[in-house]
Design a protein around this motif. Structure first.
Motif, short mmCIF file in Angstrom:
data_model
loop_
_atom_site.label_atom_id
_atom_site.label_comp_id
_atom_site.label_asym_id
_atom_site.label_seq_id
_atom_site.Cartn_x
_atom_site.Cartn_y
_atom_site.Cartn_z
N TYR A 181 68.07 -14.02 12.79
CA TYR A 181 69.40 -13.67 12.27
C TYR A 181 69.58 -12.15 12.12
CZ TYR A 181 73.26 -13.95 8.80
OH TYR A 181 74.44 -13.83 8.10
N ARG A 182 70.59 -11.64 12.83
CA ARG A 182 71.04 -10.25 12.74
C ARG A 182 69.97 -9.21 13.02
NH1 ARG A 182 75.45 -10.17 7.72
NH2 ARG A 182 76.90 -11.66 8.66
N ARG A 183 69.05 -9.52 13.91
CA ARG A 183 68.03 -8.54 14.26
C ARG A 183 68.47 -7.62 15.39
NH1 ARG A 183 62.97 -7.85 15.26
NH2 ARG A 183 63.74 -5.81 14.68
N GLY A 184 69.50 -8.03 16.15
CA GLY A 184 69.93 -7.20 17.27
C GLY A 184 71.41 -7.36 17.53
N ALA A 185 71.94 -6.41 18.30
CA ALA A 185 73.35 -6.45 18.70
C ALA A 185 73.44 -6.65 20.20
CB ALA A 185 74.06 -5.16 18.30
N ALA A 186 74.10 -7.73 20.62
CA ALA A 186 74.41 -7.94 22.03
C ALA A 186 75.74 -7.26 22.33
CB ALA A 186 74.50 -9.43 22.34
N LEU A 187 75.75 -6.51 23.42
CA LEU A 187 76.96 -5.82 23.87
C LEU A 187 77.22 -6.28 25.30
CD1 LEU A 187 75.97 -2.37 22.38
CD2 LEU A 187 77.88 -3.78 21.60
N GLU A 188 77.91 -7.40 25.43
CA GLU A 188 78.06 -8.13 26.68
C GLU A 188 79.33 -7.68 27.41
OE1 GLU A 188 77.66 -12.44 25.63
OE2 GLU A 188 77.25 -11.52 23.67
N THR A 189 79.17 -6.89 28.45
CA THR A 189 80.32 -6.48 29.24
C THR A 189 80.84 -7.69 30.03
OG1 THR A 189 78.84 -5.76 31.01
CG2 THR A 189 79.51 -4.11 29.41
N GLN A 190 82.17 -7.81 30.12
CA GLN A 190 82.71 -9.07 30.63
C GLN A 190 84.21 -8.98 30.89
OE1 GLN A 190 82.29 -11.97 27.43
NE2 GLN A 190 83.63 -10.84 26.10
N PHE A 191 84.72 -9.98 31.63
CA PHE A 191 86.13 -10.32 31.54
C PHE A 191 86.33 -11.02 30.21
CE2 PHE A 191 85.42 -10.20 36.17
CZ PHE A 191 86.43 -9.33 36.53
N TYR A 192 87.55 -11.04 29.71
CA TYR A 192 87.78 -11.69 28.42
C TYR A 192 87.35 -13.16 28.49
CZ TYR A 192 91.14 -7.79 27.76
OH TYR A 192 91.75 -6.56 27.67
N PRO A 193 86.86 -13.70 27.39
CA PRO A 193 86.50 -15.13 27.38
C PRO A 193 87.68 -16.00 27.80
CG PRO A 193 85.78 -14.05 25.37
CD PRO A 193 86.65 -13.06 26.08
N ASP A 194 87.39 -17.04 28.56
CA ASP A 194 88.39 -18.03 28.97
C ASP A 194 89.53 -17.43 29.79
OD1 ASP A 194 89.10 -20.76 29.09
OD2 ASP A 194 90.51 -20.57 27.43
N ASN A 247 67.98 -3.42 19.45
CA ASN A 247 67.62 -2.87 18.15
C ASN A 247 66.87 -1.58 18.46
OD1 ASN A 247 66.11 -2.18 15.74
ND2 ASN A 247 66.62 -4.21 14.95
N LEU A 248 67.51 -0.45 18.18
CA LEU A 248 66.99 0.85 18.60
C LEU A 248 65.98 1.44 17.63
CD1 LEU A 248 70.34 2.53 19.77
CD2 LEU A 248 68.78 1.09 21.10
N SER A 249 65.73 0.77 16.53
CA SER A 249 64.92 1.36 15.45
C SER A 249 63.45 1.50 15.80
CB SER A 249 65.05 0.51 14.18
OG SER A 249 64.39 -0.74 14.33
N GLY A 250 62.92 0.56 16.59
CA GLY A 250 61.49 0.52 16.83
C GLY A 250 60.71 -0.09 15.68
#
Length: 363
Positions: free
Chosen positions: A319-332, A192-195
């Motif tokens: 609830y909805r306070r931040g955004a996760a940006l999870e770099t990854q191989f595709y799930p499963d 959450n970049l807002s501060g």
């Protein structure tokens, strides 16, 4: 108590401090890396996680841009969303908690529904060893014995965090195993970049460099097919507010939860690419995510409780306070090895993947 780790030249490399104790008495430490501008990151031995990350806004004011807790014990509750923690051996979901690799069937923990999520959480919810520190980096290490949580190979993961003078936090995942095996490490920070303690993620602008997503069933498990993003509420190929379409109905999105989906990045050759850009126009903060992995999971905390009270001071995780940006191989991917882009760990050969969180201000 704080302790400065000093190098041979008498320069401060890393500042170590006591964070707190888990319920079983295990002590958790923090390692703080500060650059010359005063921006800094605090890393914890629990889950080799990012506990706080202070970067400047357009006026040079530092604020913490990741969610988390003042008490290390709060990080160990999976319902709190793996805040800032490293995930291993395999991030995201594994259908039916099993997969076949090199002709052997492996059974992993069932910790959500009928499937495995984040390998059961062991890598996230246990302390890691600090193996090395330097002027601007810390290396964490964890050993996982053969068949721990059902995964093959005596497996050692190292995560090197480097915080640069230009406010880039670089994560290098380095893995060794004595047997061919699978790996899909990620970091589960919520940004959450807002501060601002009372601002949710809806006001942030987002762009993701993807044209397709992994289609899922009613349990959000991949079907093996890819869906087109263009013209859907999931399309972030051009930057717009996260909240603009988050509540619209769509087959891959659970009503009331919003985005919790894997985006298929445009490059599939395991070289570095810009995966996503997150902006907060009010503060002027900008985050660019770069990775050599083929996917990124966008999750906006839609499963978190609206009434949580734990956090860092008044900066509450909910609830909805931040955004996760999870770099990854595709799930499963372990169950779709022939159709999803894959790269596995070879016995006695280092497996490495890199993600960078690059912070700047909007011109």
């Amino acid at each position: 108590m704080k302790k400065n780790i000093i190098d041979m030249r008498g320069l401060i490399m890393v500042e170590k401090s006591y964070f707190g104790a888990l319920d079983d008495g295990t002590e958790i430490d923090l390692y703080k890396i500060t650059n010359k501008s005063g921006a800094y990151v605090k890393l914890q031995t629990l889950g080799a996680g990012i506990q706080s990350l202070y970067v400047p806004d357009k006026n040079g004011v530092l604020s913490d841009v990741v969610l988390g807790f003042d008490n290390p014990q709060d990080y160990t509750d999976p319902d709190h969303g793996y805040q800032g923690l490293v995930v291993g051996r395999w991030a995201n979901r594994i259908r039916d908690a099993k997969f076949t690799f090199n002709g052997e069937e492996y059974h992993t923990p069932i910790n959500q529904g009928r499937w495995t999520l984040h390998s059961g959480g062991r890598f996230s919810f246990t302390p890691w060893e600090v193996e090395e520190t330097g002027d601007d980096y810390v290396v964490f290490k964890r050993f996982s014995p053969d068949l721990e949580d059902g995964f093959g190979g005596n497996f050692t993961m190292r995560v090197k965090y480097t915080f640069t003078e230009d406010n880039t936090l670089r994560l290098e995942y380095m893995i060794m195993s004595d047997k061919d095996t699978v790996a899909n490490p990620t970091n589960h920070s919520y940004f959450n970049l807002s501060g601002n303690d009372d601002e949710i993620i809806d006001s942030h602008y987002l762009m993701i460099n993807a044209d397709y997503f992994t289609e899922t069933d009613d349990d959000q498990l991949p079907t093996g097919e890819l869906g087109e993003l263009k013209g859907t509420m999931m399309d972030f190929s051009t930057m717009h507010k996260i909240g603009e379409h988050i509540n619209e109905p769509f087959r891959a999105v659970i009503d009331g939860v919003g985005y919790d989906n894997n985006y298929c990045l445009r490059k599939k050759d395991f070289t570095m690419q810009q995966a996503a850009v997150l902006e907060h126009r009010g503060s002027g903060r900008r985050l660019e995510v770069y990775t050599d992995l083929p996917g990124i999971q966008l999750y906006c905390g839609g499963w978190l409780d609206k009434n949580y009270t734990a956090g860092k001071g008044t900066n509450v995780v909910k609830y909805r306070r931040g955004a996760a940006l999870e770099t990854q191989f595709y799930p499963d991917t372990v169950n779709h090895q022939d159709v999803f882009p894959a790269r596995f760990v070879k016995a006695n050969e280092e497996f490495k993947t890199v993600t960078e969180f690059r912070f700047s201000v909007i011109d």
